[in-house]
Design an enzyme around this catalytic site. Sequence first.
Site, PDB file in Angstrom:
ATOM      1  N   GLU A   1     -25.075  15.194  -2.106  1.00  0.00           N
ATOM      2  CA  GLU A   1     -26.503  15.463  -1.868  1.00  0.00           C
ATOM      3  C   GLU A   1     -27.382  14.689  -2.849  1.00  0.00           C
ATOM      4  O   GLU A   1     -28.554  14.440  -2.581  1.00  0.00           O
ATOM      5  CB  GLU A   1     -26.811  16.958  -1.957  1.00  0.00           C
ATOM      6  CG  GLU A   1     -26.743  17.531  -3.368  1.00  0.00           C
ATOM      7  CD  GLU A   1     -27.168  19.001  -3.451  1.00  0.00           C
ATOM      8  OE1 GLU A   1     -28.128  19.395  -2.765  1.00  0.00           O
ATOM      9  OE2 GLU A   1     -26.529  19.737  -4.235  1.00  0.00           O
TER      10      GLU A   1
ATOM     11  N   GLU B   1      -6.953   1.610 -12.844  1.00  0.00           N
ATOM     12  CA  GLU B   1      -6.377   2.785 -12.181  1.00  0.00           C
ATOM     13  C   GLU B   1      -5.067   3.204 -12.859  1.00  0.00           C
ATOM     14  O   GLU B   1      -4.839   4.390 -13.080  1.00  0.00           O
ATOM     15  CB  GLU B   1      -6.143   2.483 -10.697  1.00  0.00           C
ATOM     16  CG  GLU B   1      -7.449   2.346  -9.940  1.00  0.00           C
ATOM     17  CD  GLU B   1      -7.284   2.042  -8.459  1.00  0.00           C
ATOM     18  OE1 GLU B   1      -8.247   2.224  -7.719  1.00  0.00           O
ATOM     19  OE2 GLU B   1      -6.180   1.628  -8.046  1.00  0.00           O
TER      20      GLU B   1
ATOM     21  N   CYS C   1       0.826  -1.205   0.000  1.00  0.00           N
ATOM     22  CA  CYS C   1       0.000   0.000   0.000  1.00  0.00           C
ATOM     23  C   CYS C   1       0.860   1.255   0.000  1.00  0.00           C
ATOM     24  O   CYS C   1       0.702   2.135  -0.841  1.00  0.00           O
ATOM     25  CB  CYS C   1      -0.932  -0.022   1.214  1.00  0.00           C
ATOM     26  SG  CYS C   1      -1.758   1.534   1.490  1.00  0.00           S
TER      27      CYS C   1
ATOM     28  N   CYS D   1      -1.637   1.738  -2.956  1.00  0.00           N
ATOM     29  CA  CYS D   1      -2.589   2.845  -2.719  1.00  0.00           C
ATOM     30  C   CYS D   1      -1.949   4.234  -2.707  1.00  0.00           C
ATOM     31  O   CYS D   1      -2.467   5.155  -3.355  1.00  0.00           O
ATOM     32  CB  CYS D   1      -3.290   2.667  -1.381  1.00  0.00           C
ATOM     33  SG  CYS D   1      -3.710   0.976  -0.985  1.00  0.00           S
TER      34      CYS D   1
ATOM     35  N   LYS E   1      -0.267   5.327  -6.025  1.00  0.00           N
ATOM     36  CA  LYS E   1      -1.381   5.317  -7.003  1.00  0.00           C
ATOM     37  C   LYS E   1      -2.276   6.537  -6.817  1.00  0.00           C
ATOM     38  O   LYS E   1      -2.596   7.238  -7.759  1.00  0.00           O
ATOM     39  CB  LYS E   1      -2.161   4.011  -6.831  1.00  0.00           C
ATOM     40  CG  LYS E   1      -3.367   3.794  -7.716  1.00  0.00           C
ATOM     41  CD  LYS E   1      -4.644   4.433  -7.273  1.00  0.00           C
ATOM     42  CE  LYS E   1      -5.119   4.127  -5.887  1.00  0.00           C
ATOM     43  NZ  LYS E   1      -5.540   2.772  -5.656  1.00  0.00           N
TER      44      LYS E   1
ATOM     45  N   TYR F   1      -9.223  -3.422 -10.677  1.00  0.00           N
ATOM     46  CA  TYR F   1      -8.754  -2.193 -10.025  1.00  0.00           C
ATOM     47  C   TYR F   1      -7.408  -1.694 -10.575  1.00  0.00           C
ATOM     48  O   TYR F   1      -7.289  -0.577 -11.026  1.00  0.00           O
ATOM     49  CB  TYR F   1      -8.450  -2.484  -8.557  1.00  0.00           C
ATOM     50  CG  TYR F   1      -9.517  -2.447  -7.532  1.00  0.00           C
ATOM     51  CD1 TYR F   1      -9.820  -1.269  -6.857  1.00  0.00           C
ATOM     52  CD2 TYR F   1     -10.164  -3.611  -7.154  1.00  0.00           C
ATOM     53  CE1 TYR F   1     -10.737  -1.258  -5.824  1.00  0.00           C
ATOM     54  CE2 TYR F   1     -11.090  -3.607  -6.120  1.00  0.00           C
ATOM     55  CZ  TYR F   1     -11.366  -2.427  -5.453  1.00  0.00           C
ATOM     56  OH  TYR F   1     -12.261  -2.428  -4.437  1.00  0.00           O
TER      57      TYR F   1
ATOM     58  N   HIS G   1     -25.731  21.603  -0.033  1.00  0.00           N
ATOM     59  CA  HIS G   1     -25.843  22.119  -1.390  1.00  0.00           C
ATOM     60  C   HIS G   1     -24.781  23.161  -1.657  1.00  0.00           C
ATOM     61  O   HIS G   1     -24.521  23.985  -0.788  1.00  0.00           O
ATOM     62  CB  HIS G   1     -27.240  22.738  -1.557  1.00  0.00           C
ATOM     63  CG  HIS G   1     -27.536  23.137  -2.969  1.00  0.00           C
ATOM     64  ND1 HIS G   1     -27.661  22.214  -3.988  1.00  0.00           N
ATOM     65  CD2 HIS G   1     -27.729  24.363  -3.524  1.00  0.00           C
ATOM     66  CE1 HIS G   1     -27.931  22.861  -5.115  1.00  0.00           C
ATOM     67  NE2 HIS G   1     -27.967  24.143  -4.868  1.00  0.00           N
TER      68      HIS G   1
HETATM   69  P1  NDP Z   1      -7.838  -8.943  -9.886  1.00  0.00           P
HETATM   70  O1  NDP Z   1      -7.503 -10.305  -9.449  1.00  0.00           O
HETATM   71  O2  NDP Z   1      -8.940  -8.222  -9.185  1.00  0.00           O
HETATM   72  O3  NDP Z   1      -8.148  -8.934 -11.454  1.00  0.00           O
HETATM   73  C1  NDP Z   1      -7.292  -9.494 -12.393  1.00  0.00           C
HETATM   74  C2  NDP Z   1      -7.634  -8.959 -13.771  1.00  0.00           C
HETATM   75  O4  NDP Z   1      -6.692  -9.464 -14.700  1.00  0.00           O
HETATM   76  C3  NDP Z   1      -9.007  -9.373 -14.254  1.00  0.00           C
HETATM   77  O5  NDP Z   1      -9.532  -8.328 -15.044  1.00  0.00           O
HETATM   78  C4  NDP Z   1      -8.684 -10.613 -15.105  1.00  0.00           C
HETATM   79  O6  NDP Z   1      -9.627 -10.853 -16.134  1.00  0.00           O
HETATM   80  C5  NDP Z   1      -7.368 -10.198 -15.722  1.00  0.00           C
HETATM   81  N1  NDP Z   1      -6.512 -11.309 -16.119  1.00  0.00           N
HETATM   82  C6  NDP Z   1      -6.069 -12.322 -15.349  1.00  0.00           C
HETATM   83  N2  NDP Z   1      -5.250 -13.134 -16.058  1.00  0.00           N
HETATM   84  C7  NDP Z   1      -5.184 -12.622 -17.311  1.00  0.00           C
HETATM   85  C8  NDP Z   1      -4.498 -13.000 -18.496  1.00  0.00           C
HETATM   86  N3  NDP Z   1      -3.703 -14.062 -18.522  1.00  0.00           N
HETATM   87  N4  NDP Z   1      -4.660 -12.245 -19.605  1.00  0.00           N
HETATM   88  C9  NDP Z   1      -5.470 -11.162 -19.576  1.00  0.00           C
HETATM   89  N5  NDP Z   1      -6.128 -10.740 -18.481  1.00  0.00           N
HETATM   90  C10 NDP Z   1      -5.990 -11.462 -17.356  1.00  0.00           C
HETATM   91  O7  NDP Z   1      -6.470  -8.162  -9.766  1.00  0.00           O
HETATM   92  P2  NDP Z   1      -5.935  -6.703  -9.544  1.00  0.00           P
HETATM   93  O8  NDP Z   1      -4.468  -6.885  -9.647  1.00  0.00           O
HETATM   94  O9  NDP Z   1      -6.548  -5.667 -10.401  1.00  0.00           O
HETATM   95  O10 NDP Z   1      -6.314  -6.354  -8.056  1.00  0.00           O
HETATM   96  C11 NDP Z   1      -5.905  -7.176  -6.991  1.00  0.00           C
HETATM   97  C12 NDP Z   1      -6.605  -6.726  -5.745  1.00  0.00           C
HETATM   98  O11 NDP Z   1      -6.050  -5.508  -5.284  1.00  0.00           O
HETATM   99  C13 NDP Z   1      -8.091  -6.478  -5.961  1.00  0.00           C
HETATM  100  O12 NDP Z   1      -8.841  -7.589  -5.550  1.00  0.00           O
HETATM  101  C14 NDP Z   1      -8.378  -5.270  -5.115  1.00  0.00           C
HETATM  102  O13 NDP Z   1      -9.113  -5.666  -3.996  1.00  0.00           O
HETATM  103  C15 NDP Z   1      -7.030  -4.708  -4.673  1.00  0.00           C
HETATM  104  N6  NDP Z   1      -6.891  -3.297  -5.101  1.00  0.00           N
HETATM  105  C16 NDP Z   1      -7.671  -2.330  -4.515  1.00  0.00           C
HETATM  106  C17 NDP Z   1      -7.567  -1.013  -4.914  1.00  0.00           C
HETATM  107  C18 NDP Z   1      -8.437   0.040  -4.300  1.00  0.00           C
HETATM  108  O14 NDP Z   1      -8.992  -0.206  -3.229  1.00  0.00           O
HETATM  109  N7  NDP Z   1      -8.638   1.174  -4.944  1.00  0.00           N
HETATM  110  C19 NDP Z   1      -6.624  -0.612  -5.950  1.00  0.00           C
HETATM  111  C20 NDP Z   1      -5.879  -1.692  -6.506  1.00  0.00           C
HETATM  112  C21 NDP Z   1      -6.018  -2.987  -6.075  1.00  0.00           C
HETATM  113  P3  NDP Z   1     -10.929 -11.806 -15.943  1.00  0.00           P
HETATM  114  O15 NDP Z   1     -11.978 -10.950 -15.271  1.00  0.00           O
HETATM  115  O16 NDP Z   1     -11.262 -12.181 -17.328  1.00  0.00           O
HETATM  116  O17 NDP Z   1     -10.494 -12.962 -15.091  1.00  0.00           O
END
Ligand code: NDP
Length: 494
Positions: free
Chosen positions: A474, A204, A60, A65, A68, A200, A469
């Site tokens: 709101e 982002e 983080c 976080c 980012k 995410y 407001h």
């Molecule tokens: P996620 O596990 O949430 O998502 C992985 C993504 O990668 C999905 O869109 C998936 O697609 C795709 N993917 C996986 N394998 C492949 C591949 N071989 N080729 C193409 N696409 C692929 O991972 P993140 O790294 O985005 O996030 C991890 C965690 O970090 C999240 O669960 C979140 O909770 C946390 N996070 C929170 C944030 C916040 O609070 N603002 C900010 C950043 C992270 P598909 O859907 O098709 O499987």
Amino acid sequence: ESLFRPVRASRLRSRSRHFSCDTLRLCSGVLSAQLGQKVAVLDYVEPSAKGTKWGLGGTCVNVGCIPKKLMHQAALLGTAVKDAKKYGWQMPETATMAEAVQNHVRSLNWGHRVQLQDKDRSVLFDVSSPFLNTNKSYCLTFPCPFLQTVLTAKNIVIATGGRPKYPTEIPGAVEHGITSDDIFWLEKSPGKTLVVGASYVALECAGFLTGIGLDATLMVRSVALRGFDRQMAGLVTDYMEAYGTRFVWRSVPKRVDRLPSGTLQVTWSDTETGREHRDTYDSVLWAVGRAPETKTLGLDKLAVQLNQETGKIVVGPDESTSVPNVYAFGDIGEGRPELTPTAIKAGKLLAHRLAGQSTVLMNYDNVATTVFTPLEYGCVGLSEEEAERRCGKDGIEVFHAFYKPLEFTVAERDASQCYVKVICERGGDQKILGLHLTGPNAGEVIQGFSLSLQCGATYPHLLQTVGIHPTCAEEVVKIHITKRSGLDPTVTGC
Ligand code: NDP
């Protein structure tokens, strides 16, 4: 020798030492020390495949976080500068973003270190691959040949989090790609960037790269923001497309090659037509999920139960593992949300319980979250799909409104994706099940409303609440049009 000073592996060379403590934390131990526990904290960062490394504070603070959100803010300021011109400002051009972000992260590393050393009952070890022993006292030895250090503890708490995954099956992915572990610490601009993934991290990163003026493309293999409300996810990506992020939908990369010019050639295939495509980029960022850091800890020797598929630790409601006195929380816990504040809260509650000062368990329901995309999306509670699944289509009432943030008006910004949706039970008290908002400062708005969901707020409570407001928040308390009515949900007037 003071226990308060961090102990580096090199300084432990050729010594035989034995520490005994109440709690041994693999990461994060300030609170336990504050609660009067004698704590040893093991923190080590394995450099990324690209060699990026960082200091105390975990993902983080260093590669998640914090950098980012600062990059997101830099991107928002870029938009604000454009807006400012419409408001009559003339702005000079500047660009020292990356260094400023890195300096802030370093100050946080330092703050964590000082905080930990401040507590006269904690000791911090900066060593790689600690290894849990099988014997009864839960010893922990460091497997370096020259070290004889053994730590024994009443309780062992594992909070080693996760690291970005590489799609190792794709030729060139590891050699030529980077991950979110690297993007905030690059020495030069990533240039034209392909971001692979659609959750995410991917959204982002692609959002702030676009916002700081780079050519960013997002490659989505299925849907964006899986697990989130589908309609809201659509608004987020629609806004990003209008904002300038390119999208390659329903596609998967096949290989990455470095051309003689130094640029990266990515070959991908369309999952519907099977057709192959190619384009060149300066950087390829993999954002395809995160893997738990459980492999090198010797958990198998202790018989700590893991989910074989995910590699995460199976945990109970009190963060206990299958082995008594061994606990795990945060991203490495099976089924836990991968969110920093959830981990922090769970860790604090666990520390209080281990110190015998409380029995309160973590409540994982109604955890609010925000996706910091160019148009922020904040939510708490259920998505419309999940509410429908649990209560049936006729069991829920969905109130919704499109609105125009006041700040968008003079700036002539398109507000087509600024939207709020409140999902309630249809009968009884009309309890609020989910609340979703896209718009400026969505995180700030949703944080406040998450309290109301914790308190069991109902739609009549919302109606009794007077708005501030003019604000975006709101719009939540003014909401009155149901989806069922088919009325136009566009908010007009002031
Ligand atoms: P996620 O596990 O949430 O998502 C992985 C993504 O990668 C999905 O869109 C998936 O697609 C795709 N993917 C996986 N394998 C492949 C591949 N071989 N080729 C193409 N696409 C692929 O991972 P993140 O790294 O985005 O996030 C991890 C965690 O970090 C999240 O669960 C979140 O909770 C946390 N996070 C929170 C944030 C916040 O609070 N603002 C900010 C950043 C992270 P598909 O859907 O098709 O499987």
